[in-house]
Design a protein around this motif. Structure first.
Motif, PDB file in Angstrom:
ATOM      1  N   GLU A  28      13.810   3.115 -19.887  1.00  0.00           N
ATOM      2  CA  GLU A  28      12.718   4.041 -20.219  1.00  0.00           C
ATOM      3  C   GLU A  28      11.681   3.310 -21.083  1.00  0.00           C
ATOM      4  O   GLU A  28      12.069   2.477 -21.924  1.00  0.00           O
ATOM      5  CB  GLU A  28      13.262   5.233 -21.017  1.00  0.00           C
ATOM      6  N   PRO A  29      10.412   3.595 -20.926  1.00  0.00           N
ATOM      7  CA  PRO A  29       9.395   2.955 -21.772  1.00  0.00           C
ATOM      8  C   PRO A  29       9.372   3.571 -23.169  1.00  0.00           C
ATOM      9  O   PRO A  29       9.864   4.683 -23.374  1.00  0.00           O
ATOM     10  CB  PRO A  29       8.097   3.270 -21.040  1.00  0.00           C
ATOM     11  N   ASP A  30       8.781   2.831 -24.104  1.00  0.00           N
ATOM     12  CA  ASP A  30       8.486   3.422 -25.410  1.00  0.00           C
ATOM     13  C   ASP A  30       7.118   4.083 -25.325  1.00  0.00           C
ATOM     14  O   ASP A  30       6.327   3.802 -24.432  1.00  0.00           O
ATOM     15  CB  ASP A  30       8.463   2.319 -26.490  1.00  0.00           C
ATOM     16  N   LEU A  74       7.123   0.105 -13.249  1.00  0.00           N
ATOM     17  CA  LEU A  74       7.013   1.005 -12.090  1.00  0.00           C
ATOM     18  C   LEU A  74       5.965   2.061 -12.418  1.00  0.00           C
ATOM     19  O   LEU A  74       6.276   3.231 -12.649  1.00  0.00           O
ATOM     20  CB  LEU A  74       8.385   1.628 -11.800  1.00  0.00           C
ATOM     21  N   CYS A  75       4.721   1.599 -12.421  1.00  0.00           N
ATOM     22  CA  CYS A  75       3.596   2.431 -12.853  1.00  0.00           C
ATOM     23  C   CYS A  75       3.185   3.384 -11.738  1.00  0.00           C
ATOM     24  O   CYS A  75       3.123   3.012 -10.572  1.00  0.00           O
ATOM     25  CB  CYS A  75       2.393   1.559 -13.214  1.00  0.00           C
ATOM     26  N   HIS A 104      10.648   2.373 -16.211  1.00  0.00           N
ATOM     27  CA  HIS A 104      10.387   3.569 -15.383  1.00  0.00           C
ATOM     28  C   HIS A 104      10.651   4.821 -16.196  1.00  0.00           C
ATOM     29  O   HIS A 104      11.536   4.827 -17.064  1.00  0.00           O
ATOM     30  CB  HIS A 104      11.320   3.560 -14.161  1.00  0.00           C
ATOM     31  N   THR A 105       9.872   5.867 -15.925  1.00  0.00           N
ATOM     32  CA  THR A 105      10.218   7.186 -16.429  1.00  0.00           C
ATOM     33  C   THR A 105       9.788   8.225 -15.401  1.00  0.00           C
ATOM     34  O   THR A 105       8.741   8.093 -14.764  1.00  0.00           O
ATOM     35  CB  THR A 105       9.549   7.497 -17.784  1.00  0.00           C
ATOM     36  N   LEU A 154      12.384   2.931  -6.840  1.00  0.00           N
ATOM     37  CA  LEU A 154      13.569   2.951  -7.718  1.00  0.00           C
ATOM     38  C   LEU A 154      14.850   2.769  -6.911  1.00  0.00           C
ATOM     39  O   LEU A 154      15.749   2.010  -7.296  1.00  0.00           O
ATOM     40  CB  LEU A 154      13.600   4.291  -8.457  1.00  0.00           C
ATOM     41  N   GLU A 155      14.922   3.414  -5.761  1.00  0.00           N
ATOM     42  CA  GLU A 155      16.096   3.311  -4.891  1.00  0.00           C
ATOM     43  C   GLU A 155      16.340   1.851  -4.528  1.00  0.00           C
ATOM     44  O   GLU A 155      17.463   1.347  -4.591  1.00  0.00           O
ATOM     45  CB  GLU A 155      15.820   4.147  -3.638  1.00  0.00           C
ATOM     46  N   HIS A 156      15.274   1.148  -4.205  1.00  0.00           N
ATOM     47  CA  HIS A 156      15.437  -0.255  -3.818  1.00  0.00           C
ATOM     48  C   HIS A 156      15.694  -1.161  -5.004  1.00  0.00           C
ATOM     49  O   HIS A 156      16.373  -2.180  -4.876  1.00  0.00           O
ATOM     50  CB  HIS A 156      14.227  -0.732  -3.019  1.00  0.00           C
TER      51      HIS A 156
END
Ligand SMILES: NCCCNCCCCCS
Ligand SMILES: [Zn+2]
Length: 344
Positions: free
Chosen positions: A50-52, A153-154, A5-6, A37-39
């Motif tokens: 964090e993604p690269d 988490l797109c 996720h970011t 994200l909360e869940h």
């Protein structure tokens, strides 16, 4: 299960969606990310990472250069025309006007590259789409290198985006980009299973003539449901791809019992095709309370979906697609992931 996720996915904050003849607040809103994200945290699903940054090469392995350049410049060009609102296509090539020559004017190019008028382009759209595909690539790379499942988490979603077309809230086809990355890193065949309520027209179009990706989609019958013009059972792929595209159009009102029958058939086909990775286009708009969809899956049904997917025993990458019952999106997404891990 690891989540990628970011907050950069929330740079796209469109204010308008053309819906029923009026401009409404878009269903595909940045708050969807916060609630998922909360869940993820509340359920202790696992680490959030964090993604690269993978750059544009993996995007250009799927999407047309002219299309990517168009997306990159559209908002600034739209503003340079003195337009007050957000960029929305309003004229298209049609049955009587095929549009073989790409227009110079932005309005013409917008219609050329847009699938539908439901998706405005605004400031931050291109940046958010890049962040979303980086999430997808980070998630699939994790599954490839560890064999473990991963959740991307797109946002914005991707499955309606074709080689050179955006719409249905999608710009880069995250699942297709992830599948191609896996093939470019040694796999022979990948399955993309799309359980979003809406047919993954973009993913179908991208892989339709190929046998190294088996695409399967359960969705609302296009006779009644968006995207209306693709997604019929007769569409089975062509050339080398014949037999590697499987559509399960289902009538509005379909409940889990009927839906699960199609899922089980899809899982059987994945097993038989010798796929080495499963990419799940995880839309949860098949949920009974989704505002723009018409299936009747309950939140508990999503747990069972996860359990059945786990039965394949494949490395699995989940990529968020749709899901517009914002209050319940977190529960529904995490139920699939928890069910997959046997934790529910
Ligand atoms: N005006 C109602 C919604 C129109 N947009 C189509 C649905 C896109 C879903 C993407 S998963
Ligand atoms: Zn959808």
């Amino acid at each position: 299960m690891l989540t990628f996720h970011t907050a950069a996915t929330q740079q796209r904050r469109a204010r308008t969606e053309l819906d029923g003849g009026v401009l409404v607040t878009p269903y595909e809103c940045p708050e969807r990310v916060d609630l998922v994200l909360e869940h993820v945290h509340a359920s202790r699903l696992g680490e959030v990472r964090e993604p690269d940054a993978f750059g544009l090469a993996p995007v250009l392995a799927i999407h047309d250069r002219g299309y990517v350049d168009f997306l990159a410049g559209c908002w600034d060009e739209w503003r340079s025309l003195g337009r007050q609102g957000e960029a929305i296509a309003w004229i298209w090539p049609t049955r009587t006007m095929p549009g073989e020559i790409l227009p110079d004017h932005l309005d013409g190019r917008l219609g050329h590259y847009a699938l539908s008028a439901d998706t405005s382009i605004c400031e931050g759209t291109f940046e958010a789409a890049q962040a979303s595909k980086d999430i997808a690539l980070s998630a699939v790379r994790h599954s490839l290198t560890t064999g473990e499942p991963a959740f991307g988490l797109c946002r914005p979603p991707g499955h309606h985006a074709a080689t050179d077309q955006f719409g249905g809230y999608c710009f880069f086809n995250n699942a297709a980009i992830a599948a191609q990355y896996a093939l470019d890193h040694g796999l022979g065949r990948v399955a993309v299973l799309d359980i979003d309520f809406h047919h993954g027209n973009g993913t179908q179009q991208i892989f339709y003539e190929r046998d190294d990706v088996l695409f399967l989609s359960l969705h609302g019958d296009p006779r009644q449901c968006f995207p209306y013009f693709l997604g019929h059972a007769e569409e089975i792929g062509c050339g080398k791809g014949e037999g590697f595209n499987v559509n399960y159009p289902l009538p509005p009102g379909t409940d889990f019992a009927a839906w699960a029958g199609a899922l089980d058939d899809a899982l059987e086909r994945i097993r038989a095709a010798g796929c080495e990775l499963l990419v799940v286009s995880l839309g949860v708009d098949a949920f009974e309370n989704d505002p723009i969809s018409e299936f009747k899956l309950t939140s508990d049904d999503f747990t069972e979906v996860g359990r059945r997917l786990a039965g394949l025993g494949l490395p699995t990458t989940f990529l968020l697609e749709g899901g517009y019952a914002v209050e319940e999106i977190g529960i529904n997404v995490v139920n699939v992931l928890s069910g997959f891990e046997g934790r529910a």
